[in-house]
Design a protein around this motif. Structure first.
Motif, PDB file in Angstrom:
ATOM      1  N   ILE A  28       0.784  -1.878  -0.432  1.00 18.77           N
ATOM      2  CA  ILE A  28      -0.663  -0.151  -0.127  1.00 18.77           C
ATOM      3  C   ILE A  28       0.908   1.120  -0.076  1.00 18.77           C
ATOM      4  CG2 ILE A  28      -1.703   1.558   1.099  1.00 18.77           C
ATOM      5  CD1 ILE A  28      -2.949  -1.147  -0.058  1.00 18.77           C
ATOM      6  N   ARG A  29       2.350   0.944   0.783  1.00 19.22           N
ATOM      7  CA  ARG A  29       2.816   2.721   0.797  1.00 19.22           C
ATOM      8  C   ARG A  29       3.134   2.606  -0.218  1.00 19.22           C
ATOM      9  NH1 ARG A  29       5.907   4.009   6.041  1.00 19.22           N
ATOM     10  NH2 ARG A  29       5.350   5.939   4.875  1.00 19.22           N
ATOM     11  N   GLY A  30       4.154   1.758  -1.137  1.00 16.22           N
ATOM     12  CA  GLY A  30       5.067   2.396  -2.024  1.00 16.22           C
ATOM     13  C   GLY A  30       3.801   2.831  -3.129  1.00 16.22           C
ATOM     14  N   LEU A  31       2.367   1.895  -3.494  1.00 19.71           N
ATOM     15  CA  LEU A  31       1.385   2.680  -4.592  1.00 19.71           C
ATOM     16  C   LEU A  31       1.424   4.091  -3.607  1.00 19.71           C
ATOM     17  CD1 LEU A  31      -0.180   2.054  -6.490  1.00 19.71           C
ATOM     18  CD2 LEU A  31      -2.314   1.241  -4.977  1.00 19.71           C
ATOM     19  N   PHE A  32       0.785   3.930  -2.767  1.00 16.98           N
ATOM     20  CA  PHE A  32       0.237   5.007  -2.393  1.00 16.98           C
ATOM     21  C   PHE A  32       1.410   6.259  -1.730  1.00 16.98           C
ATOM     22  CE2 PHE A  32      -4.072   3.860  -0.816  1.00 16.98           C
ATOM     23  CZ  PHE A  32      -4.278   3.648  -1.925  1.00 16.98           C
ATOM     24  N   ASP A  33       2.041   6.309  -1.558  1.00 17.41           N
ATOM     25  CA  ASP A  33       3.870   6.570  -0.646  1.00 17.41           C
ATOM     26  C   ASP A  33       4.584   7.098  -2.037  1.00 17.41           C
ATOM     27  OD1 ASP A  33       5.163   6.670   2.284  1.00 17.41           O
ATOM     28  OD2 ASP A  33       3.039   6.307   1.264  1.00 17.41           O
ATOM     29  N   VAL A 187      -0.015   4.868   8.377  1.00 15.83           N
ATOM     30  CA  VAL A 187       0.292   4.110   8.477  1.00 15.83           C
ATOM     31  C   VAL A 187      -0.651   2.994   9.893  1.00 15.83           C
ATOM     32  CG1 VAL A 187       2.526   2.301   9.885  1.00 15.83           C
ATOM     33  CG2 VAL A 187       3.098   4.328   8.340  1.00 15.83           C
ATOM     34  N   PHE A 188      -1.265   3.287  10.076  1.00 14.73           N
ATOM     35  CA  PHE A 188      -1.908   3.212  11.043  1.00 14.73           C
ATOM     36  C   PHE A 188      -3.250   2.343  10.425  1.00 14.73           C
ATOM     37  CE2 PHE A 188      -5.851   3.638  13.855  1.00 14.73           C
ATOM     38  CZ  PHE A 188      -5.586   2.459  15.311  1.00 14.73           C
ATOM     39  N   LEU A 189      -3.797   3.843   9.145  1.00 14.63           N
ATOM     40  CA  LEU A 189      -4.816   3.449   8.685  1.00 14.63           C
ATOM     41  C   LEU A 189      -4.455   2.172   7.836  1.00 14.63           C
ATOM     42  CD1 LEU A 189      -6.283   6.485   7.361  1.00 14.63           C
ATOM     43  CD2 LEU A 189      -7.239   5.001   8.669  1.00 14.63           C
ATOM     44  N   THR A 190      -3.755   1.944   7.581  1.00 13.73           N
ATOM     45  CA  THR A 190      -3.033   0.573   6.583  1.00 13.73           C
ATOM     46  C   THR A 190      -2.601  -0.761   7.420  1.00 13.73           C
ATOM     47  OG1 THR A 190      -1.502   2.387   4.827  1.00 13.73           O
ATOM     48  CG2 THR A 190      -1.120  -0.184   4.308  1.00 13.73           C
TER      49      THR A 190
END
Length: 211
Positions: A28-33, A187-190
């Motif tokens: 998710i972070r790779g996609l959104f960040d 991060v918490f939401l993920t």
């Protein structure tokens, strides 16, 4: 008659969920960040954003998601072998950490986490691979027909909530990654999102459909 996975299968699926955090979060972070986020994963695969070997990370995340979906929904025929594949991949990874001369650590810069994994994860992966083999043999020998439980309103609501978090995650992680508080919230939401996805698959008060 209400259908639910037995205690052993529930324990196994909970461990799959816990092992999934280290895959879901970088996916998710790779996609959104975007390129500002550097990640590393199974057997040293690395990348920035959706670059590098992100496609391999996607394959692992997809496999993990399919495993928990099939397991909670009682679709055991493909699930049995996918479950074994998942745990064998985990054992290969944690085994390389365990027998490595270097100390392997799980680092989460946003959360300020730095944990040594090698000696901790490998025994648990071996244990749950063994438990999965035990469950698989027992399930095959039982010869009981398996039918998927009905999809309840709570399942739908949890899945809707899962998707509702996506725009918030995108905003926090993409536009406020320089702000530690908002980055932590993203991060918490993920993390919560991955738990919600698992809960949305759970057979809440499900009954086997009658023919």
């Amino acid at each position: 008659m209400e259908w639910k996975p037995d205690k052993l299968l529930q324990l196994i699926l909970i461990y799959v969920m816990l092992s999934g955090f280290t895959y879901w979060l970088p996916t998710i972070r790779g996609l959104f960040d975007g390129p500002s986020y550097t990640w590393s994963g199974w057997m040293g695969i690395v990348g920035k954003g959706v670059g590098g070997q992100y496609w391999i990370l996607l394959i692992f995340t997809a496999l993990m998601t399919i495993v928990v979906f099939l397991g909670w929904r009682g679709t055991f025929k493909p699930f049995r072998w996918l479950l074994l594949i998942w745990f064998m991949l985990l054992v290969v990874e944690s085994g390389t950490w365990f027998f490595s001369s270097e100390t392997v650590q799980l680092k989460g810069d946003t959360l300020g986490i730095e944990v040594s994994l090698g000696e901790i994860i490998f025994p648990f992966d071996i244990l749950f691979l063994s438990l999965s083999c035990l469950w698989l043999i027992r399930d095959i020998r039982s010869n009981q027909p398996h039918q998927s439980p009905s999809w309840k309103r709570l399942n739908r609501h949890l899945l809707i909530l899962f998707f509702c978090l996506l725009p918030l995650q995108f905003i926090f992680l993409r536009f406020f990654d320089h702000n530690k508080i908002f980055d932590l919230m993203g991060v918490f939401l993920t993390i919560v999102q991955w738990i919600l996805l698992n809960l949305s698959f759970y057979p809440w008060k499900s009954q086997i459909p009658r023919n």
